[in-house]
Every structure is written in structure tokens, then in C-alpha cells.
Design a protein around this motif. Sequence first.
Motif, PDB file in Angstrom:
ATOM      1  N   THR A  50       0.828  -1.206   0.000  1.00  0.00           N
ATOM      2  CA  THR A  50       0.000   0.000   0.000  1.00  0.00           C
ATOM      3  C   THR A  50       0.862   1.255   0.000  1.00  0.00           C
ATOM      4  OG1 THR A  50      -1.714  -1.195   1.220  1.00  0.00           O
ATOM      5  CG2 THR A  50      -1.832   1.207   1.225  1.00  0.00           C
ATOM      6  N   ILE A  51       1.865   1.290   0.862  1.00  0.00           N
ATOM      7  CA  ILE A  51       2.728   2.475   0.978  1.00  0.00           C
ATOM      8  C   ILE A  51       3.490   2.715  -0.326  1.00  0.00           C
ATOM      9  CG2 ILE A  51       4.728   3.428   2.167  1.00  0.00           C
ATOM     10  CD1 ILE A  51       3.743   1.931   4.691  1.00  0.00           C
ATOM     11  N   TYR A  52       4.053   1.655  -0.905  1.00  0.00           N
ATOM     12  CA  TYR A  52       4.820   1.800  -2.139  1.00  0.00           C
ATOM     13  C   TYR A  52       3.934   2.176  -3.333  1.00  0.00           C
ATOM     14  CZ  TYR A  52       8.868  -0.283   0.191  1.00  0.00           C
ATOM     15  OH  TYR A  52       9.923  -0.526   1.037  1.00  0.00           O
ATOM     16  N   SER A  53       2.648   1.858  -3.276  1.00  0.00           N
ATOM     17  CA  SER A  53       1.754   2.121  -4.404  1.00  0.00           C
ATOM     18  C   SER A  53       1.134   3.508  -4.367  1.00  0.00           C
ATOM     19  CB  SER A  53       0.631   1.076  -4.429  1.00  0.00           C
ATOM     20  OG  SER A  53       1.141  -0.232  -4.517  1.00  0.00           O
ATOM     21  N   VAL A  54       1.202   4.188  -3.225  1.00  0.00           N
ATOM     22  CA  VAL A  54       0.549   5.493  -3.094  1.00  0.00           C
ATOM     23  C   VAL A  54       1.010   6.494  -4.151  1.00  0.00           C
ATOM     24  CG1 VAL A  54       0.350   7.524  -1.604  1.00  0.00           C
ATOM     25  CG2 VAL A  54      -0.071   5.259  -0.665  1.00  0.00           C
ATOM     26  N   PRO A 483      -3.105  15.048   9.668  1.00  0.00           N
ATOM     27  CA  PRO A 483      -4.014  14.513   8.641  1.00  0.00           C
ATOM     28  C   PRO A 483      -3.457  14.611   7.235  1.00  0.00           C
ATOM     29  CG  PRO A 483      -4.776  16.649   9.407  1.00  0.00           C
ATOM     30  CD  PRO A 483      -3.641  16.261  10.303  1.00  0.00           C
ATOM     31  N   GLY A 484      -2.497  15.511   7.014  1.00  0.00           N
ATOM     32  CA  GLY A 484      -1.952  15.692   5.676  1.00  0.00           C
ATOM     33  C   GLY A 484      -1.265  14.472   5.111  1.00  0.00           C
ATOM     34  N   VAL A 485      -0.880  13.512   5.970  1.00  0.00           N
ATOM     35  CA  VAL A 485      -0.155  12.342   5.461  1.00  0.00           C
ATOM     36  C   VAL A 485      -1.059  11.425   4.651  1.00  0.00           C
ATOM     37  CG1 VAL A 485       1.518  12.389   7.350  1.00  0.00           C
ATOM     38  CG2 VAL A 485      -0.556  11.012   7.579  1.00  0.00           C
ATOM     39  N   ILE A 486      -2.366  11.484   4.875  1.00  0.00           N
ATOM     40  CA  ILE A 486      -3.264  10.559   4.181  1.00  0.00           C
ATOM     41  C   ILE A 486      -4.204  11.267   3.205  1.00  0.00           C
ATOM     42  CG2 ILE A 486      -5.158  10.590   5.855  1.00  0.00           C
ATOM     43  CD1 ILE A 486      -5.290   7.527   5.527  1.00  0.00           C
ATOM     44  N   LEU A 487      -4.303  12.584   3.267  1.00  0.00           N
ATOM     45  CA  LEU A 487      -5.230  13.308   2.402  1.00  0.00           C
ATOM     46  C   LEU A 487      -4.956  13.109   0.912  1.00  0.00           C
ATOM     47  CD1 LEU A 487      -5.908  16.670   4.270  1.00  0.00           C
ATOM     48  CD2 LEU A 487      -7.525  14.841   3.778  1.00  0.00           C
ATOM     49  N   PRO A 488      -3.705  13.092   0.439  1.00  0.00           N
ATOM     50  CA  PRO A 488      -3.493  12.867  -1.002  1.00  0.00           C
ATOM     51  C   PRO A 488      -4.082  11.554  -1.499  1.00  0.00           C
ATOM     52  CG  PRO A 488      -1.494  13.719   0.012  1.00  0.00           C
ATOM     53  CD  PRO A 488      -2.440  13.411   1.135  1.00  0.00           C
ATOM     54  N   LEU A 489      -3.967  10.482  -0.706  1.00  0.00           N
ATOM     55  CA  LEU A 489      -4.548   9.206  -1.104  1.00  0.00           C
ATOM     56  C   LEU A 489      -6.067   9.282  -1.109  1.00  0.00           C
ATOM     57  CD1 LEU A 489      -4.412   6.173  -1.743  1.00  0.00           C
ATOM     58  CD2 LEU A 489      -4.240   5.742   0.721  1.00  0.00           C
ATOM     59  N   LEU A 490      -6.642   9.960  -0.128  1.00  0.00           N
ATOM     60  CA  LEU A 490      -8.095  10.027  -0.003  1.00  0.00           C
ATOM     61  C   LEU A 490      -8.737  10.861  -1.101  1.00  0.00           C
ATOM     62  CD1 LEU A 490      -8.335  10.530   3.866  1.00  0.00           C
ATOM     63  CD2 LEU A 490      -8.663   8.413   2.598  1.00  0.00           C
ATOM     64  N   THR A 491      -8.030  11.842  -1.632  1.00  0.00           N
ATOM     65  CA  THR A 491      -8.596  12.682  -2.690  1.00  0.00           C
ATOM     66  C   THR A 491      -8.447  12.065  -4.073  1.00  0.00           C
ATOM     67  OG1 THR A 491      -6.517  13.924  -2.782  1.00  0.00           O
ATOM     68  CG2 THR A 491      -8.289  14.848  -1.425  1.00  0.00           C
ATOM     69  N   SER A 492      -7.616  11.034  -4.208  1.00  0.00           N
ATOM     70  CA  SER A 492      -7.378  10.451  -5.533  1.00  0.00           C
ATOM     71  C   SER A 492      -8.629   9.821  -6.158  1.00  0.00           C
ATOM     72  CB  SER A 492      -6.238   9.432  -5.471  1.00  0.00           C
ATOM     73  OG  SER A 492      -6.535   8.365  -4.597  1.00  0.00           O
ATOM     74  N   PRO A 493      -9.543   9.146  -5.400  1.00  0.00           N
ATOM     75  CA  PRO A 493     -10.748   8.615  -6.057  1.00  0.00           C
ATOM     76  C   PRO A 493     -11.619   9.698  -6.677  1.00  0.00           C
ATOM     77  CG  PRO A 493     -10.408   7.525  -3.951  1.00  0.00           C
ATOM     78  CD  PRO A 493      -9.450   8.672  -3.998  1.00  0.00           C
ATOM     79  N   GLY A 494     -11.811  10.811  -5.974  1.00  0.00           N
ATOM     80  CA  GLY A 494     -12.649  11.881  -6.508  1.00  0.00           C
ATOM     81  C   GLY A 494     -12.066  12.532  -7.738  1.00  0.00           C
ATOM     82  N   LYS A 495     -10.739  12.627  -7.806  1.00  0.00           N
ATOM     83  CA  LYS A 495     -10.104  13.259  -8.960  1.00  0.00           C
ATOM     84  C   LYS A 495     -10.263  12.438 -10.229  1.00  0.00           C
ATOM     85  CE  LYS A 495      -6.059  13.910  -6.967  1.00  0.00           C
ATOM     86  NZ  LYS A 495      -4.655  14.337  -6.812  1.00  0.00           N
ATOM     87  N   ALA A 496     -10.682  11.176 -10.103  1.00  0.00           N
ATOM     88  CA  ALA A 496     -10.947  10.374 -11.298  1.00  0.00           C
ATOM     89  C   ALA A 496     -12.192  10.869 -12.033  1.00  0.00           C
ATOM     90  CB  ALA A 496     -11.134   8.905 -10.907  1.00  0.00           C
TER      91      ALA A 496
END
Length: 707
Positions: A50-54, A483-496
Motif C-alpha cells: 500500500t505504501i509503495y503504491s501510493v 491529517p496531511g499524510v493521508i489526504l493525497p490518497l483520499l482525494t485520488s478517487p474523486g479526482k478520477a
Amino acid sequence: MKMEELFTIAVILFLLSIPASLIFKKSYRLSISAGHALTGLASIALLMFTIYSVPTVVKGGVISFIYDLGVAKIPFQIDGLSLVLCFVLAVLGLATSIYSPAYMEHYEKFGRGWMYVALYSAFVLSMILIVTTSNLLWFLFLWEVMTLASYVLMIWEHDEEFVRKAGWQYFVTMHVTSTLPLVIAVALIYAKAGSIDGLNFDSIRAMHLGGIYYALFLLAFGSKAGAVPVHFWLPDAHPAAPSNISALMSGVMIKVAVYGLIRTTCYLLGLNYTFGIVVALIGTVSLTIGTLYALKQTDAKRLLAYHSVGQMGYIWLGTGVGIALLAKGNPLGVVALAAGLYHLVNHAVFKGLLFLSTGSILYRTHSRDLNKLKGLGKLMPVTAIFTFIAAMSIAGAPPFNGFMSKWLIYQTTFLSGNGLIVFFGVMALFISAATLASFIKFYTTAFGGEPEEITKDAREVPFPMLLGKGILALLCVLLGVVPGVILPLLTSPGKAFVPMSPLATNYWAISLGLSYFKPLLFVMFFGMVAVVLYLAFPPSGKVTRAWTLGEPVSSRDFKFKAVNYYEPFEEYIHGLYHLGEELSHIGGQIVRAVGNGYLELSLILKDVGGSARRGIGNILYNWISGGFFATSTFLSSLGSAFGHIMVAIGRKYTSLRELYLDEFIFSPLIKVTSISYVFEEGERDLNKVMTIAVLVLAVIIVLMVRW
């Protein structure tokens, strides 16, 4: 090493845990320890994957590969949405793998340690494959594996009648309201596609399917997620299951349903504004009803189960608002969907921790009854600290993780520009107070006061159980403070759906989440305040009496039980509770009718195949008459329930009309004052308490101002 190789290692390790446990089949403890050693390593491999795929998925990439099994091929496509669930599965899988060997000693009398490990591995592995496969037929097959494995694990303590009943209710409900709609949807899509390859996600996306599929997927995934009104199985399931399995069911399994909802209705069918509003409405109803019912529970695991309904409501609210806004092309929808996924991650962490902590209490006291549990804070101090962190997290108290995800949900609803969505946000904000009240009861009854008969011999649980809980407690803090450590991953679905630059996405997320609240500043400031208050008002001895209108009363005589909390509030919404109980009874009648029909059909098939003496006409007659009897019984119960509800409404109206002003307003306030004892855990002066309260309020107001 390629990223898919790490994923494959995790899959292989989960599979190897089964033969590893079989090697030590004769030793219950060794078989479980060996099996969980490998499931723990598998979870670490999945976490590394998971970490390497982010970085890849944050940039919009997708990790694709195929497992060729010879007789069949399993295609995989892993994007940001899949990776969020992989992270949750890795974290909960690691924590429960560390926690479980010691905890499962509680169930040694049932033996079959190797079977437990096999089911555990199948359960977790099926969920991993569900959120990563890109073929709907494999999705359906793995969905059934997950359901069956969770059912057998849930009824592990099968000598208890309530466990068997809860298991049967879960099994029937899931097959009728979850598996059946999925089977219908897959069958209809297969009829259009004409081949198994046509069930690949890319092929389905090109079909432009109609509205009936939204309804089928909403029912299938809503029932598995415990959304109201198909939530009645969940409050019985969690008290029946072992606590480590409850942590996985509540922490991960019902989140897999959210994944299924987003994957099918957004990625395959396409965004729909009306559907988003429906999801948000279901979320608002669920968070309201689930939390209000949790407020009155005195069984610790049942209380947590109802909070699963309530907290899933927050997730559905954020997800629904995200779908609705994204369907309109509003970039705020990216953050709204991220807020729902953020709470999905946070709920998995703090609810997993709460169930593991409750399991620790059960491990030492053999009780879940909050009316009997007292004084565990002195006997199990580390568990008390971890439980406090989880309780504050689920209540949405800063600086813990639950606050940040709820804050984002509130902000996106309030700024949506839609009156209905704003109303949903207001309801969510109000109900958060009820969540806090519920966990004040949970924590103070179990860990406050002096130990009594049932808890006097309790002691801290073994270190591996503490370590498993410690991992989750640490994440409760980290995901809230940083919270900034996980926000980029969480916003990626919406950006699709609404492409945005990373800078724009981070601006939205950070400006909404962090401009009005700064977690690090909060921790530093309140840390200093806590030190000053401790030095100014050091604790001095234990409480020997409580304060009630100036009269000293013995602590033991005055101690509140869990059932006594919030009595005035429960009295005035009794009609709502009564209505819910009647509806739940009706749901139970439906499940029993369907279950009886299922058994009758099984007997019919057996009779048809094995007995030529009985005519088919007689068999059909018995079946039809039995079905008619079950239907008439259900309709009679429905009519009776409706009558009870109308009578209750009439009585409530009459009683309210006859109430005087003082009885209606002032009497409940006098009752509520008695709750003051709950907070009397150290010798305090009321003036000091008032001063501290005013100081805390002032600090919160200062921190809420834009810096």
C-alpha cells in the motif's frame, strides 16, 4: 521488487497460514500462534504494498495484473479507492493478528484452532481480493466467501442460544438482501455481455446500464453495511462474535460494502445526482437512529454495534454528498468524497480499538454488562488509556482522528450551497453530541469508580493484546494530529471524476480542514494548559462522598449504573424507541418467515428426490399452506405492531397534554443534576470545575478563529 510481487507475497502468506496451523493441529495454542504469525507477516506485506503504491495512484495511475490459475484467470486493477481499503485491511489485519493468539485462549474449550485460522485467513483474504479484483463474477464469488467465513466465525461460541439465533439472522439476511440482489445484477449484466470477459469492469462501464442497477447495488451493499432500515442484523451479530472478529466485521467488512457501492454505482454505472442525495439521506437517518439507540444500551458490545450503524451513517453522508457534488461537476465533491473515505479509515481504526478493548474487558471479567463493570481504570490502566483515546476519537473530540474527518464532512455539507445537504450536515453535527454522551457512559461505568465483586480480581491483559491495541491507538492520534499524510490518497478517487491539479486538491482539503483548526497547535496549547492545571490543582486522595444539592451522600449509595444514564432524555423520545422496536420486530418476522421458507424448500427437494411414496401434489400443498400460514402470521404481527404504535402515540399525546410546565421542564433538569457524580473521580471544588470549564471554552473559541 515490483509492487504486484508484494501483493502476491501477502496473498501467499495468508494461504500458508492454513497448513502452518494444521502442522500443530493437536495443540490449540500452537496452531493459532503459528497461523497468526503468518497472517501478521501477510498484513505487513500488504501494508508495504500500500505504501509503495501510493505515489502511483495519487498521480492517477492504476496497478493492473492477472493471476492465471490455469482453469481460470483473475484480473486485478488497483487504484486509489482500492488502496484505501488495502490500508484498512493491512492495519486491522496486523492488529488483530497480534491480539488474537492470547485472546482466543478464551475459546480454547471449543478446540479446532486450525479451523479458526483457516476461516480467519479466508475472511481477510477474501476482502483483500474483493477490493482489488476487476471482474464482477469474481467479486460475487469472493463476496460469498467473505459472508460464509464471517458467519462461521461469528457463531464460534455456538453453545450459546443467542449466538445461534444471531448467526441464523445474519446468514438469512445477507443472502436475501445482499447476495440475491448481487446475483440478479450479475445475471442481468451477463445476459447483456454474453461472456465472462464481459463482466470485467471496463466492459461493464461501456454498457451504460439503466437505473434498476442502482437500486440493486444500493440494497446489496446497504444491507451489508448495516444502513437503516436493513440494519437489524448488526446489533445482534457483534455481541455474538468473538471480539477480534467483531473488530474485523465492524472495522473492515462493512467498509468493503462502501467500497462496493462506490465502485459499482460511480465507476461502473456513472455518477448520478439523485442517487447521491439518496445515499446522503440514508446516511443521515442511519447516523441518527444508530447513535440514539446506542445511547440507551448497557451491553458494551451491543452499544458498539449500534455505533457501527451510526458511524457508517457519517461515511454514507460524506460519500453521498461527494457523489451528488461530483455529478454536478463541483470540485468540492472531491473533498466530500475524501471526507467520507477519511471517516471510513478513522472508523476502522477507532472502532477496531474499541472492540479489542471490550474484548480485553471480557477476557478478564467475563462480562459485557456496563451495570456491573466498575473500577477497571485502576486495574487495567493501559487498556483504560487506549479505550479513552478510542472513545474520544469516535466522539469527534480534537485532536483525535474522528474530529478531523467529521470536521471535513461538516464543512463540505455547509459549503455545498444545497439546503437539503446543509440540513444533513446540521443533523450530523447535532448527533455527534449524543455520541460523546454515549461514550461518557461507556467509559465512566467500566473504568471509573472503585472495583467491585465482578472486577476486583481483574488485571492488565498480556502484552501482545496491548501491542495490537497500541498500534490502533497510535494511529488514532497520528491521523488526527497529522491529517496531511493521508489526504493525497483520499482525494485520488474523486479526482478520477473531476480532474484537479494536486495543488488545487490540496488547497481545498487543507483550507477546509486545517485553516480553522490546527491540530499541532491544539496539542501544544492544551498540553501546556493540562500541565498548569495539574500543578495548580493536584489530585489529593479519593472521593468519599458526592455533591447533590449540598447534602453529602455515600459514594456507593449514589453510584450511577449504566441503565440510569440519560433517563430524562430516554423518557421524552420513548415513542421513537418504541417505533424502532416494533419495526425491528417486523424485520425479525420477515427474516424468520424467509428462513422457514428456505428450510421448507430444502425439505421439499429432499422429499421429491428421496421419497416416491408421497405425491408431488401433497408436497406442494404442504409447502403452499405452510407459506400461507407464515404469511398470515407476519401480516397479523404487522397489524398488531401498527396498532401498538397508534395506541402509544395516543397515550403520549394525552400524557403530554396533561403535563404542567414544572413537570415538563424543571423536573428533568433536577434529574440531570445527579449525573454530576459521574465526573467526581477526584476531589474537586465546584468553583474550580467552573473555572476550568470557562477556560476550556475560551481556548476552543480562540482556536476556532482564523489565524
